[in-house]
Scaffold this motif. Structure first.
Motif, mmCIF file in Angstrom:
data_model
loop_
_atom_site.group_PDB
_atom_site.id
_atom_site.type_symbol
_atom_site.label_atom_id
_atom_site.label_comp_id
_atom_site.label_asym_id
_atom_site.label_seq_id
_atom_site.Cartn_x
_atom_site.Cartn_y
_atom_site.Cartn_z
ATOM 1 N N LEU A 309 -10.260 0.683 3.246
ATOM 2 C CA LEU A 309 -10.528 1.714 4.251
ATOM 3 C C LEU A 309 -10.295 3.110 3.683
ATOM 4 C CD1 LEU A 309 -9.423 1.556 7.943
ATOM 5 C CD2 LEU A 309 -9.066 3.630 6.626
ATOM 6 N N VAL A 310 -9.159 3.318 3.028
ATOM 7 C CA VAL A 310 -8.850 4.647 2.483
ATOM 8 C C VAL A 310 -9.843 5.023 1.393
ATOM 9 C CG1 VAL A 310 -7.143 5.999 1.212
ATOM 10 C CG2 VAL A 310 -6.405 4.532 3.095
ATOM 11 N N ARG A 311 -10.137 4.104 0.504
ATOM 12 C CA ARG A 311 -11.026 4.421 -0.621
ATOM 13 C C ARG A 311 -12.412 4.847 -0.154
ATOM 14 N NH1 ARG A 311 -7.115 5.423 -3.393
ATOM 15 N NH2 ARG A 311 -6.163 3.890 -4.793
ATOM 16 N N GLN A 312 -12.921 4.206 0.894
ATOM 17 C CA GLN A 312 -14.286 4.515 1.312
ATOM 18 C C GLN A 312 -14.405 5.875 1.983
ATOM 19 O OE1 GLN A 312 -15.198 1.233 3.892
ATOM 20 N NE2 GLN A 312 -14.334 2.206 5.728
ATOM 21 N N THR A 313 -13.275 6.534 2.288
ATOM 22 C CA THR A 313 -13.358 7.873 2.884
ATOM 23 C C THR A 313 -13.610 8.950 1.850
ATOM 24 O OG1 THR A 313 -10.956 8.168 2.774
ATOM 25 C CG2 THR A 313 -11.852 7.214 4.794
ATOM 26 N N GLY A 314 -13.520 8.613 0.564
ATOM 27 C CA GLY A 314 -13.899 9.549 -0.493
ATOM 28 C C GLY A 314 -12.938 10.707 -0.667
ATOM 29 N N GLY A 315 -13.444 11.784 -1.283
ATOM 30 C CA GLY A 315 -12.596 12.932 -1.594
ATOM 31 C C GLY A 315 -11.450 12.498 -2.501
ATOM 32 N N ASN A 316 -10.282 13.100 -2.318
ATOM 33 C CA ASN A 316 -9.120 12.710 -3.119
ATOM 34 C C ASN A 316 -8.613 11.312 -2.768
ATOM 35 O OD1 ASN A 316 -9.033 15.015 -4.682
ATOM 36 N ND2 ASN A 316 -7.641 16.096 -3.300
ATOM 37 N N ASN A 317 -9.078 10.792 -1.627
ATOM 38 C CA ASN A 317 -8.677 9.439 -1.258
ATOM 39 C C ASN A 317 -9.276 8.385 -2.184
ATOM 40 O OD1 ASN A 317 -7.183 10.384 0.865
ATOM 41 N ND2 ASN A 317 -8.729 9.943 2.428
ATOM 42 N N ALA A 318 -10.334 8.746 -2.910
ATOM 43 C CA ALA A 318 -10.960 7.783 -3.813
ATOM 44 C C ALA A 318 -10.009 7.364 -4.926
ATOM 45 C CB ALA A 318 -12.242 8.371 -4.401
ATOM 46 N N THR A 319 -9.080 8.254 -5.281
ATOM 47 C CA THR A 319 -8.142 7.937 -6.370
ATOM 48 C C THR A 319 -6.699 8.195 -5.968
ATOM 49 O OG1 THR A 319 -8.504 10.173 -7.252
ATOM 50 C CG2 THR A 319 -9.821 8.380 -8.209
ATOM 51 N N ARG A 320 -6.445 8.461 -4.707
ATOM 52 C CA ARG A 320 -5.072 8.729 -4.262
ATOM 53 C C ARG A 320 -4.177 7.516 -4.519
ATOM 54 N NH1 ARG A 320 -3.673 12.682 -1.384
ATOM 55 N NH2 ARG A 320 -5.732 13.029 -0.431
ATOM 56 N N LEU A 321 -2.918 7.763 -4.888
ATOM 57 C CA LEU A 321 -1.979 6.669 -5.062
ATOM 58 C C LEU A 321 -1.710 6.027 -3.708
ATOM 59 C CD1 LEU A 321 -0.037 5.147 -7.028
ATOM 60 C CD2 LEU A 321 1.751 6.691 -6.206
ATOM 61 N N LEU A 322 -1.877 4.714 -3.643
ATOM 62 C CA LEU A 322 -1.623 3.943 -2.436
ATOM 63 C C LEU A 322 -0.488 2.964 -2.726
ATOM 64 C CD1 LEU A 322 -5.285 3.179 -1.283
ATOM 65 C CD2 LEU A 322 -3.829 5.137 -0.707
ATOM 66 N N VAL A 323 0.428 2.862 -1.783
ATOM 67 C CA VAL A 323 1.646 2.079 -1.976
ATOM 68 C C VAL A 323 1.620 0.875 -1.048
ATOM 69 C CG1 VAL A 323 4.163 2.140 -1.892
ATOM 70 C CG2 VAL A 323 2.896 4.160 -2.636
ATOM 71 N N LEU A 324 1.831 -0.310 -1.628
ATOM 72 C CA LEU A 324 1.724 -1.558 -0.887
ATOM 73 C C LEU A 324 3.063 -2.282 -0.870
ATOM 74 C CD1 LEU A 324 -1.648 -2.895 -2.382
ATOM 75 C CD2 LEU A 324 -1.294 -1.254 -0.523
ATOM 76 N N PRO A 325 3.501 -2.698 0.320
ATOM 77 C CA PRO A 325 4.790 -3.404 0.430
ATOM 78 C C PRO A 325 4.639 -4.912 0.335
ATOM 79 C CG PRO A 325 3.963 -2.953 2.614
ATOM 80 C CD PRO A 325 2.915 -2.418 1.647
ATOM 81 N N THR A 326 5.737 -5.562 0.015
ATOM 82 C CA THR A 326 5.844 -7.003 0.188
ATOM 83 C C THR A 326 6.182 -7.288 1.654
ATOM 84 O OG1 THR A 326 8.210 -6.995 -0.255
ATOM 85 C CG2 THR A 326 6.748 -7.279 -2.148
ATOM 86 N N LEU A 327 6.107 -8.556 2.041
ATOM 87 C CA LEU A 327 6.591 -8.963 3.358
ATOM 88 C C LEU A 327 8.058 -8.572 3.477
ATOM 89 C CD1 LEU A 327 6.041 -10.606 5.994
ATOM 90 C CD2 LEU A 327 6.921 -12.611 4.750
ATOM 91 N N HIS A 328 8.405 -7.867 4.548
ATOM 92 C CA HIS A 328 9.760 -7.360 4.797
ATOM 93 C C HIS A 328 10.219 -6.359 3.725
ATOM 94 C CE1 HIS A 328 10.025 -10.491 7.809
ATOM 95 N NE2 HIS A 328 9.928 -11.440 6.906
ATOM 96 N N THR A 329 9.290 -5.913 2.861
ATOM 97 C CA THR A 329 9.650 -5.139 1.646
ATOM 98 C C THR A 329 10.787 -5.834 0.901
ATOM 99 O OG1 THR A 329 11.054 -3.603 2.939
ATOM 100 C CG2 THR A 329 8.839 -2.866 2.390
ATOM 101 N N SER A 330 10.686 -7.150 0.827
ATOM 102 C CA SER A 330 11.704 -7.988 0.203
ATOM 103 C C SER A 330 11.513 -8.049 -1.309
ATOM 104 C CB SER A 330 11.616 -9.404 0.779
ATOM 105 O OG SER A 330 12.324 -10.333 -0.004
ATOM 106 N N GLY A 331 12.628 -8.197 -2.028
ATOM 107 C CA GLY A 331 12.596 -8.370 -3.464
ATOM 108 C C GLY A 331 12.680 -9.821 -3.891
ATOM 109 N N GLU A 332 12.507 -10.770 -2.968
ATOM 110 C CA GLU A 332 12.497 -12.181 -3.334
ATOM 111 C C GLU A 332 11.259 -12.484 -4.176
ATOM 112 O OE1 GLU A 332 12.580 -14.302 0.318
ATOM 113 O OE2 GLU A 332 14.682 -13.843 0.740
ATOM 114 N N GLN A 333 11.411 -13.413 -5.118
ATOM 115 C CA GLN A 333 10.332 -13.668 -6.064
ATOM 116 C C GLN A 333 9.041 -14.106 -5.385
ATOM 117 O OE1 GLN A 333 10.628 -13.037 -9.546
ATOM 118 N NE2 GLN A 333 8.429 -13.038 -9.119
ATOM 119 N N GLY A 334 9.137 -14.951 -4.361
ATOM 120 C CA GLY A 334 7.930 -15.388 -3.675
ATOM 121 C C GLY A 334 7.155 -14.247 -3.056
ATOM 122 N N ARG A 335 7.885 -13.289 -2.487
ATOM 123 C CA ARG A 335 7.235 -12.141 -1.868
ATOM 124 C C ARG A 335 6.598 -11.240 -2.933
ATOM 125 N NH1 ARG A 335 9.312 -15.426 0.304
ATOM 126 N NH2 ARG A 335 7.142 -16.094 0.158
#
Length: 671
Positions: A309-335
């Motif tokens: 969704l963000v990428r298709q809006t273009g402009g600086n969003n085409a290359t903007r850094l996007l941050v993705l969380p794990t489930l619960h932002t957990s550090g467990e290996q499965g997540r």
């Protein structure tokens, strides 16, 4: 830029560029070209001519020994073919001057060819710590997410503000001002995470139009932050548990709402600076799933939708850094593995992973006897940071520890976490994140910075955080020495945790104490002599009589309180399960924790898997009133009958007390 560099006729060329410099810090980019036979596994070594230090690196592991600095390959860039180039970068610290290294060696062979390195014009260090850097850090080009995330170190959260429900000041913080942001920037923070809860600030389906007043306010603070030189991260915050959590059973409505909000935000900020970063959702969680594996799938769906969704809006969003969380932002290996798979499928060079870290839970809330920064706390820390490094950083994916602190460290609930133990935690988090190239963003909901007065509530806590951005600090087994008033004063020992430093001395009130007569050092064991302690305790009034400092070759000094005490004394009491307090003469001592057991020895009260109850949630000392309060939350899970309590104090003293509960009536007495 002034050029300088190194090349090996026998095999390599090095291009070193200090691409950004500010008072006390700089960013450098290094390119190594192999002119000889292919290299598998490389180590580039140099010396800084002005004593600079590397504080954080990307695309290489950088270590220092004495004045020698070595950058070693990551698993993904170990091979350098003939005439191929490998690049890495780092942030560093400097004082006085920031000259470029004159020579380099690659795998022990000197690079002796044409120089191609550069440094910016020299800048004098800032004369005042309250002045912001005169220039903002440069923004790495799109496609170098690792460099962008490294440039965000260190980061600070504007917590309990725009994430508060329903409004900015609802959770006790004042309105955000540009003066506040300027102050935070002046303290050395380079990025700011602005959590935002949108649930109460948009209209109904199908458009879910964001309230323009709210959106304009968010934009105002984002713009102020960018103007101050921050990298800025915004997100969907408590939306995670207000409505996104219903995704498993309300898929169409949640997805429509999610899309509508991010479409509006992406459009609003489409042309903003690349230093603005988007985080898809805070601490994603779901109700009604079969388990974490299904939750991983749902997070992947939302993260994927967000990126597309963000990428298709273009402009600086085409290359903007996007941050993705794990489930619960957990550090467990499965997540972590689940998020790694999602990122691999997206084939997007401008993504980062995020997890949160609040430490070993018993220590973070003081339950189950978790009063000290011990091996369990350390293992939890290093294990988590190793996992995120090996899963992401080693594969070229940067990691942001989007929130970190201890859950129950709070100026409104003093004593839950002993100060010295918290300082050791801070020191360790900073070090272990730094050597693994993780960017950290401290969670500050007002417990660290007093936003009204623009001062740190505990300057020593902030000093330890700040020192950790670039170096290690020495600590000790305790920051307290308890001296009994009823016994003759004798020598006392502390174990020093040197953390790579060397001990340089003790001082009191700015005056150095004398080695031999005031203290001795044997290996890492520091002994305070009886003569010094007798002088320091003075008239031996209850409480802290003096505070001395242990100094080290680097980092911040370690404060040690000299405390006079007698064993605490308790008295009989009656009350109810809603209001029961044990009269306690603390006599200069401080409460560490409390145990509760029934007469048969089994554990009493909440969390009956442990005899040690949760500090403040189940019991609370009131030093001014001279009581220890047992909370209704404690009694709500206590059966009728006798309960034996054991109170542990920081002096090492333990005292016992018993009470009998009959319905709502409680009667207690010392044993």
């Amino acid at each position: 830029m002034v050029a300088a560099g190194a090349q090996a006729a026998a095999g390599c060329r090095v291009a070193y560029t200090a691409s950004a410099q500010w008072p006390g810090g700089f960013t450098a980019d290094v390119a190594v070209t192999n002119l000889g036979t292919p290299v598998t596994g490389w180590a580039l070594t140099w010396r800084f001519p002005s004593g600079q230090q590397v504080t954080q690196a990307w695309n290489a592991t950088v270590t220092s020994s004495g004045g020698e600095v070595t950058a070693r390959n990551m698993s993904y860039n170990a091979v350098i073919a003939t005439n191929a180039t490998v690049s890495f970068g780092f942030n560093g610290s400097w004082s006085g001057s920031n000259e470029a290294p004159a020579t380099f060696t690659l795998n022990g062979v000197a690079c002796t060819g044409s120089p191609t390195t550069s440094t910016p014009p020299s800048t004098s260090p800032s004369s005042s710590p309250s002045t912001s850097p005169s220039t903002s850090p440069s923004t790495p080009p799109p496609g170098n997410a690792m460099a962008t995330v490294a440039a965000m170190q260190p980061g600070w959260n504007l917590g309990n503000t725009f994430d508060a429900i329903p409004d900015e000041t609802s959770w006790g913080n004042p309105l955000t001002t540009r003066t506040l942001l300027h102050h935070v920037r002046s303290q050395g923070y380079r990025s700011i995470r602005i959590p935002v809860t949108w649930s109460n600030h948009h209209g109904p389906a199908p458009d879910y139009t964001i309230d323009p007043t709210w959106l304009n306010r968010i934009r105002e603070v984002v713009d102020w932050s960018l103007d101050e030189g921050f990298y800025v991260m915004i997100n969907l915050h408590h939306d995670s548990w207000q409505w996104i959590n219903t995704y498993p059973t309300d898929r169409a409505a949640v997805l429509a709402r999610y899309r509508a909000l991010w479409t509006q935000l992406a459009g609003q900020f489409r042309d903003h600076s690349p230093r603005l970063v988007f985080e898809s959702v805070n601490e994603p969680q779901f109700t009604g799933t079969s388990g974490d594996e299904q939750g991983d799938v749902l997070v992947s769906e939302l993260n994927t939708e967000f990126v597309h969704l963000v990428r298709q809006t273009g402009g600086n969003n085409a290359t903007r850094l996007l941050v993705l969380p794990t489930l619960h932002t957990s550090g467990e290996q499965g997540r972590l593995d689940a998020l790694s798979a999602t990122i691999a499928q997206l084939h997007d060079a401008n993504l980062a992973a995020t997890v949160h870290f609040y430490g070993w839970w018993p220590f973070s809330v003081n339950i189950a006897g978790g009063t000290r920064y011990d091996a369990s706390v350390e293992q939890d820390l290093t294990g988590t940071f190793d996992r995120v490094r090996d899963t992401f950083v080693a594969r070229g994916i940067p990691v942001i520890i989007g929130e970190w602190a201890l859950l129950n460290w709070d100026h409104t609930r003093p004593g839950i976490i002993e100060r010295g133990e918290f300082l050791k935690f801070i020191e360790a988090v900073s070090y272990h994140a730094r050597i693994r190239n993780l960017t950290t963003m401290v969670w500050d909901a007002g417990q660290f910075l007093n936003r009204t007065e623009l001062r740190w509530r505990d300057p020593g806590v902030f000093a330890m955080m700040k020192a950790g951005w670039t170096t290690r600090s020495g600590t000790a087994s305790s920051d307290q020495v308890y001296v009994s008033r009823r016994d003759p004063v004798t020598a006392r020992t502390l174990a020093l945790n040197l953390n790579g430093t060397s001990f340089t001395g003790l001082r009191y009130a700015g005056v150095n104490l004398v080695s031999g007569s005031d203290y001795t050092l044997s290996g890492s064991t520091l002994t305070l002599t009886a003569a010094a302690l007798t002088r320091l305790v003075g008239a031996r009034a209850y409480g802290v009589n003096a505070t001395i400092e242990a100094t080290f070759s680097q980092g911040v000094p370690w404060s040690i309180d000299i405390v006079s005490y007698d064993p605490p004394v308790q008295s009989s009491a009656t009350g109810t399960t809603d209001s029961f307090a044990i009269p306690t003469q603390f006599h200069g001592d401080q409460l560490a924790t409390m145990e509760a057991r029934y007469a048969d020895g089994t554990n009493a009260g909440p969390a009956d898997w442990t005899s040690f109850k949760e500090f403040w949630q189940h019991f609370q000392p009131d030093y001014d009133a001279g009581t220890i309060i047992l909370k209704p939350e404690f009694f709500s899970e206590v059966k009728d009958g006798r309960v034996n309590l054991t109170f542990h104090f920081w002096s090492g003293t333990k005292i016992t007390y018993q009470f009998t509960k009959s319905g709502s009536t409680v009667t207690g007495s010392p044993t």
